[in-house]
Design a protein around this motif. Structure first.
Motif, PDB file in Angstrom:
ATOM      1  N   PHE A 175      55.007  72.098  23.884  1.00 48.71           N
ATOM      2  CA  PHE A 175      54.234  72.158  25.129  1.00 48.71           C
ATOM      3  C   PHE A 175      52.761  72.452  24.837  1.00 48.71           C
ATOM      4  O   PHE A 175      51.865  71.872  25.466  1.00 48.71           O
ATOM      5  N   TYR A 211      50.676  80.800  32.912  1.00 50.12           N
ATOM      6  CA  TYR A 211      51.772  80.227  33.702  1.00 50.12           C
ATOM      7  C   TYR A 211      53.114  80.881  33.394  1.00 50.12           C
ATOM      8  O   TYR A 211      53.980  80.954  34.262  1.00 50.12           O
ATOM      9  N   ARG A 212      53.267  81.408  32.196  1.00 52.56           N
ATOM     10  CA  ARG A 212      54.501  82.146  31.894  1.00 52.56           C
ATOM     11  C   ARG A 212      54.528  83.497  32.605  1.00 52.56           C
ATOM     12  O   ARG A 212      55.600  84.039  32.867  1.00 52.56           O
ATOM     13  N   ARG A 218      60.196  79.392  33.323  1.00 56.78           N
ATOM     14  CA  ARG A 218      59.783  78.507  32.226  1.00 56.78           C
ATOM     15  C   ARG A 218      60.656  77.266  32.174  1.00 56.78           C
ATOM     16  O   ARG A 218      60.190  76.167  31.815  1.00 56.78           O
ATOM     17  N   TRP A 220      61.598  75.387  34.390  1.00 56.80           N
ATOM     18  CA  TRP A 220      61.206  74.362  35.360  1.00 56.80           C
ATOM     19  C   TRP A 220      60.273  73.306  34.752  1.00 56.80           C
ATOM     20  O   TRP A 220      60.132  72.221  35.290  1.00 56.80           O
ATOM     21  N   TRP A 221      59.616  73.642  33.655  1.00 55.39           N
ATOM     22  CA  TRP A 221      58.578  72.778  33.119  1.00 55.39           C
ATOM     23  C   TRP A 221      59.176  71.511  32.490  1.00 55.39           C
ATOM     24  O   TRP A 221      60.266  71.525  31.917  1.00 55.39           O
ATOM     25  N   ARG A 222      58.426  70.408  32.584  1.00 55.24           N
ATOM     26  CA  ARG A 222      58.879  69.116  32.062  1.00 55.24           C
ATOM     27  C   ARG A 222      57.737  68.378  31.356  1.00 55.24           C
ATOM     28  O   ARG A 222      56.577  68.470  31.764  1.00 55.24           O
ATOM     29  N   MET A 236      54.234  71.388  35.305  1.00 53.15           N
ATOM     30  CA  MET A 236      54.574  72.805  35.171  1.00 53.15           C
ATOM     31  C   MET A 236      54.629  73.448  36.562  1.00 53.15           C
ATOM     32  O   MET A 236      53.772  74.262  36.917  1.00 53.15           O
ATOM     33  N   ASN A 238      55.463  75.946  39.549  1.00 57.82           N
ATOM     34  CA  ASN A 238      55.529  77.390  39.425  1.00 57.82           C
ATOM     35  C   ASN A 238      55.583  78.026  40.800  1.00 57.82           C
ATOM     36  O   ASN A 238      55.689  77.330  41.815  1.00 57.82           O
TER      37      ASN A 238
END
Length: 317
Positions: A175, A211-212, A218, A220-222, A236, A238
């Motif tokens: 990432f 973002y973390r 976490r 959810w991110w792609r 990402m 959030n």
């Protein structure tokens, strides 16, 4: 004049400070609720006091888990004060000195949420003017104006175009590599300035840490890939303490101009909608015209402006 952080015994007097100008401020009920959640804290609330009277107040905000505040939310000066700029600047400087002494890595930015077209409203413009001058004296000389957007279910949930495949990627280093690539040529002003100040590697890691630290997951991110397997960008999604947010999204430089940003934004919108979101919010720089256009194509409504006053980028480390 005494400048100090508050204690629990000051609460009623702190809440009695009411902003009457047409500018974003924190009402008593919100302050009480977020004080209970540790988003506001007595030690992050500063006052200027003379003979027992509060003449100025500053409210800093952070996440419940934050060691230091992330943003300055509200600056108040009593109507009787002739030099509002001077008193507010001195109060903010005192708060900043305390934050530095406590090890804060940087000064929190000052966020002012304003109506669209605020410069054309003399009352709003005047309320902004003295606060902006005070913040600049206290070290927050950088300015950035952002558009705030919202999606609601009445707009409809976008369909997938099928052009991109979205894949979970648990490896943070993968990432980070994508974040570094997307930073190149970014139209986001903060990204550009930070890359110039301290490099793409540190900028990517700070974005990742930010973002973390937010309430979203976490997982959810792609990463987004084209049909032939090339990395197109990332999504990402959030949450913040108030609800779902678009978060971070971007397209790698070599594939910009193909409107893949629409596909990535649609994926984030579908993701939150599937979880029952009644509202999704997002922001983008006023100068980032392609991102603003993507929000508008996706049915997001620009409902206000955020003026951000901040300290210059730190070139150390």
């Amino acid at each position: 004049m005494l400048f100090r952080s508050t204690t629990g015994a000051d609460l009623d007097r702190v809440l009695a400070c009411t902003v009457t100008e047409p500018i974003s401020w924190i009402p008593a009920d919100r302050y009480r609720a977020e004080l209970a959640d540790r988003q506001y804290r007595p030690e992050w609330t500063w006052i200027a006091e003379d003979s027992g009277q509060i003449l100025a107040r500053a409210l800093w905000w952070g996440l419940p888990s934050s060691a230091h505040p992330r943003a300055l939310d509200c600056v108040y000066v009593h109507d009787s004060v002739s030099d509002r700029i001077g008193l507010a600047a001195a109060l903010l400087a005192a708060g900043h000195d305390a934050l530095r002494a406590q090890g804060a890595p940087k000064l929190p930015q000052y966020d002012l949420n304003l109506p669209n077209g605020w410069r054309g409203d003399p009352a709003v413009s005047a309320a902004v003017s003295w606060r902006r001058a005070a913040a600049a004296r206290a070290g927050l000389s950088g300015e950035l104006e952002r558009l705030r957007y919202e999606w609601t279910p009445g707009v409809g949930v976008p369909d997938s175009s099928g052009r991109l495949t979205f894949t979970p990627e648990p490896d943070d280093e993968v990432f980070l590599s994508a974040l570094r690539r997307i930073a190149a040529g970014s139209l986001d002003e903060t990204t550009r300035k930070n890359v110039a100040a301290f490099g793409a590697e540190r900028q990517a890691r700070e974005d990742m840490d930010l973002y973390r630290s937010m309430p979203g997951e976490r997982e959810w991110w792609r990463l987004a890939y084209t049909a032939d397997g090339r990395l197109a960008g990332l999504a990402m999604p959030n949450r913040n303490p108030y609800g779902p947010v678009v978060g971070y999204l971007g397209v790698v430089p070599e594939l910009r101009g193909c409107r893949y940003i629409d596909d990535i934004l649609a994926e984030i919108t579908r993701f939150h909608a599937a979880k029952g979101a009644h509202r999704i919010t997002a922001t983008t720089d006023m100068t980032n015209l392609p991102m603003a256009a993507a929000f508008e194509r996706a049915g997001y409504r620009n409902y206000e402006v955020r003026l951000i006053l901040s300290a210059p980028a730190d070139r150390s480390g």
